[in-house]
Write an enzyme that holds these catalytic residues in place. Sequence first.
Site, short mmCIF file in Angstrom:
data_model
loop_
_atom_site.label_atom_id
_atom_site.label_comp_id
_atom_site.label_asym_id
_atom_site.label_seq_id
_atom_site.Cartn_x
_atom_site.Cartn_y
_atom_site.Cartn_z
N ASN A 10 3.36 -36.87 -40.60
CA ASN A 10 4.49 -37.33 -40.28
C ASN A 10 4.14 -38.14 -38.40
OD1 ASN A 10 7.01 -38.83 -39.42
ND2 ASN A 10 7.65 -36.97 -40.07
N LYS A 12 6.43 -39.10 -37.45
CA LYS A 12 8.04 -39.52 -36.17
C LYS A 12 7.79 -40.78 -35.43
CE LYS A 12 8.02 -34.52 -37.09
NZ LYS A 12 9.06 -33.24 -36.71
N HIS A 94 14.47 -36.73 -44.26
CA HIS A 94 13.68 -36.20 -43.17
C HIS A 94 15.09 -35.68 -42.69
CE1 HIS A 94 11.98 -34.66 -39.85
NE2 HIS A 94 10.42 -34.28 -40.55
N GLU A 96 15.55 -34.74 -40.15
CA GLU A 96 15.74 -35.44 -38.67
C GLU A 96 17.01 -36.84 -39.03
OE1 GLU A 96 11.82 -35.71 -36.91
OE2 GLU A 96 11.75 -33.89 -36.41
N GLU A 165 11.30 -28.47 -45.78
CA GLU A 165 10.94 -28.12 -43.99
C GLU A 165 11.87 -27.24 -43.76
OE1 GLU A 165 8.00 -31.12 -42.62
OE2 GLU A 165 10.28 -32.48 -42.72
N GLY A 171 8.89 -28.56 -35.13
CA GLY A 171 9.39 -28.11 -33.74
C GLY A 171 9.31 -27.61 -32.74
N SER A 211 6.13 -26.72 -38.11
CA SER A 211 5.19 -26.05 -37.59
C SER A 211 3.80 -25.88 -38.01
CB SER A 211 5.70 -24.98 -36.67
OG SER A 211 6.99 -25.41 -36.12
P1 13P Z 1 5.82 -30.06 -36.87
O1 13P Z 1 5.20 -30.03 -37.50
O2 13P Z 1 5.65 -30.51 -35.38
O3 13P Z 1 6.90 -29.47 -36.87
O4 13P Z 1 6.82 -31.04 -38.01
C1 13P Z 1 6.66 -31.02 -38.77
C2 13P Z 1 8.43 -32.65 -39.23
O5 13P Z 1 9.47 -32.99 -39.39
C3 13P Z 1 7.20 -33.31 -40.81
O6 13P Z 1 7.70 -34.38 -41.44
#
Ligand code: 13P
Length: 254
Positions: A10, A12, A94, A96, A165, A171, A211
């Site tokens: 992903n 983003k 997601h 976010e 997640e 992140g 992560s």
């Molecule tokens: P990270 O791998 O950067 O922690 O992000 C995970 C994520 O949100 C994948 O959709």
Amino acid sequence: MKRTPLIAGNWKMNGSSIFVEEVVSTFSSFNDQHVDVVIFPPFVYVETMKKLLSNSLVKVGAQNISTFSEGAYTGEISGSMLKECQCDYVVVGHSERRVLFHESDQECLQKVIMAQTHGIIPILCVGESLKEREHEQAFSVIEQQLMAVISDSRVNSQQLMIAYEPVWAIGTGKTATPAMAQDMHHFIRSLLSTHLGQDTAQNTRILYGGSVKSDNASMLLAQKDIDGALVGGASLVIESFTDIIRAASSVKRV
Ligand code: 13P
């Protein structure tokens, strides 16, 4: 039951045309049958990547889909448009989007239905915040997010993937321990079994995200109920992403 591991990248709101070219040249002849790979670039790169990867087993997905079919919804992208770009998968819910754009469980449900209507497989993301985990609400939060979608009879449970997640692991460099992630994946699978039946539960892939890096992927992917990873930051570094894919391809489940 054998569930082929799936590694999803992903991006983003990251990437560029140059990065697209680099990734495409890395994966142009990818043909490993032991692992499924899906890349989720920003919308504007989906169609190009899909075309350039036509000789590769790598699939391409979108990071979002509108709840609406068409009309005056500035900035939205519809399911039929994604289908026209031959989009294979779409990320729904997601954290976010839930946190920053206030997407509700109800909207996630509508997006799952919209994706399936167009033959696109949704990956439904669920995850608890740090506060919820500290208050021992992690399992009830996941249950609520999951049930909001799977309890609706319009959802085709055969065409659905789940990604766990934990928000506190996204992140942040803090990964759930393999045991912690396995516990939640087992819980999710047991909910699927109770509500959709044993066969569906055994066939549904449940990915872990938060992560995931080349140095922790093997341990996570070795867990019985972890069927792949949704990778954010590490999918932007080609070497890390290919390392994670290699780990998934050779993983032996415990
Ligand atoms: P990270 O791998 O950067 O922690 O992000 C995970 C994520 O949100 C994948 O959709």
